[in-house]
Scaffold this motif. Sequence first.
Motif, PDB file in Angstrom:
ATOM      1  N   VAL A  70      -9.269  -3.154  13.410  1.00  0.00           N
ATOM      2  CA  VAL A  70     -10.550  -2.838  14.051  1.00  0.00           C
ATOM      3  C   VAL A  70     -10.356  -1.824  15.178  1.00  0.00           C
ATOM      4  N   GLU A  71      -9.256  -1.965  15.907  1.00  0.00           N
ATOM      5  CA  GLU A  71      -8.987  -1.031  17.000  1.00  0.00           C
ATOM      6  C   GLU A  71      -8.817   0.388  16.473  1.00  0.00           C
ATOM      7  N   LEU A  72      -8.226   0.524  15.281  1.00  0.00           N
ATOM      8  CA  LEU A  72      -7.986   1.846  14.701  1.00  0.00           C
ATOM      9  C   LEU A  72      -9.149   2.338  13.843  1.00  0.00           C
ATOM     10  N   TRP A  73     -10.142   1.492  13.624  1.00  0.00           N
ATOM     11  CA  TRP A  73     -11.209   1.803  12.681  1.00  0.00           C
ATOM     12  C   TRP A  73     -11.994   3.029  13.114  1.00  0.00           C
ATOM     13  N   ALA A  74     -12.217   3.909  12.184  1.00  0.00           N
ATOM     14  CA  ALA A  74     -12.993   5.125  12.437  1.00  0.00           C
ATOM     15  C   ALA A  74     -13.590   5.576  11.123  1.00  0.00           C
ATOM     16  N   SER A  75     -14.377   6.618  11.151  1.00  0.00           N
ATOM     17  CA  SER A  75     -14.960   7.177   9.938  1.00  0.00           C
ATOM     18  C   SER A  75     -14.650   8.670   9.867  1.00  0.00           C
ATOM     19  N   PRO A  76     -13.866   9.088   8.867  1.00  0.00           N
ATOM     20  CA  PRO A  76     -13.284   8.288   7.784  1.00  0.00           C
ATOM     21  C   PRO A  76     -12.122   7.422   8.283  1.00  0.00           C
ATOM     22  N   ALA A  77     -11.859   6.338   7.586  1.00  0.00           N
ATOM     23  CA  ALA A  77     -10.813   5.393   8.004  1.00  0.00           C
ATOM     24  C   ALA A  77      -9.429   6.023   7.879  1.00  0.00           C
ATOM     25  N   PRO A  78      -8.587   5.872   8.920  1.00  0.00           N
ATOM     26  CA  PRO A  78      -7.204   6.375   8.855  1.00  0.00           C
ATOM     27  C   PRO A  78      -6.333   5.427   8.034  1.00  0.00           C
ATOM     28  N   ILE A  79      -6.366   5.573   6.725  1.00  0.00           N
ATOM     29  CA  ILE A  79      -5.742   4.621   5.815  1.00  0.00           C
ATOM     30  C   ILE A  79      -4.254   4.420   6.123  1.00  0.00           C
ATOM     31  N   ALA A  80      -3.519   5.526   6.296  1.00  0.00           N
ATOM     32  CA  ALA A  80      -2.076   5.420   6.524  1.00  0.00           C
ATOM     33  C   ALA A  80      -1.776   4.627   7.792  1.00  0.00           C
ATOM     34  N   ALA A  81      -2.505   4.917   8.869  1.00  0.00           N
ATOM     35  CA  ALA A  81      -2.289   4.211  10.138  1.00  0.00           C
ATOM     36  C   ALA A  81      -2.652   2.741  10.014  1.00  0.00           C
ATOM     37  N   LEU A  82      -3.730   2.435   9.291  1.00  0.00           N
ATOM     38  CA  LEU A  82      -4.148   1.046   9.107  1.00  0.00           C
ATOM     39  C   LEU A  82      -3.102   0.262   8.322  1.00  0.00           C
ATOM     40  N   VAL A  83      -2.621   0.850   7.246  1.00  0.00           N
ATOM     41  CA  VAL A  83      -1.630   0.175   6.414  1.00  0.00           C
ATOM     42  C   VAL A  83      -0.338  -0.057   7.187  1.00  0.00           C
ATOM     43  N   PHE A  84       0.122   0.966   7.904  1.00  0.00           N
ATOM     44  CA  PHE A  84       1.387   0.852   8.632  1.00  0.00           C
ATOM     45  C   PHE A  84       1.297  -0.180   9.747  1.00  0.00           C
TER      46      PHE A  84
END
Length: 237
Positions: free
Chosen positions: A59-73
């Motif tokens: 949730v802290e990293l959530w943005a639009s568009p979602a930073p998929i790589a950062a979320l997964v890592f």
Amino acid sequence: MSWKNEARAGLNDIWPAALAAVPIGLLFGALAAGKGLSPLEVFAMSALVFAGGAQFAAVELWASPAPIAALVFSTLLINARHVLMSASIAPKLSGFSAAQKFGGLYYMADENWALAEKRARMHPVTPAYWFAMAIPFVCLWLFTSTTGAIIGAALGDPKRYGADFAFTALFIALTAAFWKGRVTAWTVAAAGIASALTYKLAGPPWHVLAGALCGLAAAWIAAGSERAAQLVESPAE
């Protein structure tokens, strides 16, 4: 013990941790709603992910568009501890079927893992005990996180209620239950100092990795020193 007694023991053990998790779930739901997630999306995330720390990081990293790589890592890094936790508790679940073990470990949280490890010192960990802990805890997390998303900003600043300290207080209590003297003291001190310094210098989620690695290193060194001291005091005849 009968399965009823086992289930009762599980419920008695988990309810304080479940109660402490209520403000954490409400806070997560409110933060997620502030990022634009609907209550249904929050419910789905809590059901599929079920990892408080990883959900907060996402949730802290959530943005639009979602930073998929950062979320997964970040979520992979935060949840890496579950590999060690599963390896530790799995041998103590010998009475579980394959399906029970898979389902139980999928919804394993720090709280029910710690309580199961504590119980395993004196009693077998049975499916009745484990699921009597896990099911209410999961249901309460789903309910509180979704409720937090519904009421959203109406919660106001969580610091006013001390909700920001609930997570910390819960893990202080769990650590106290595992206290084993000098080894525990060195482990907690090393993990806490490393995590705090890394949080200040590098930010999340690196503090999780730093705390885990330094805590493991301190535990290994302290346990080895304690064992060596015991051998010196009581040499083999």
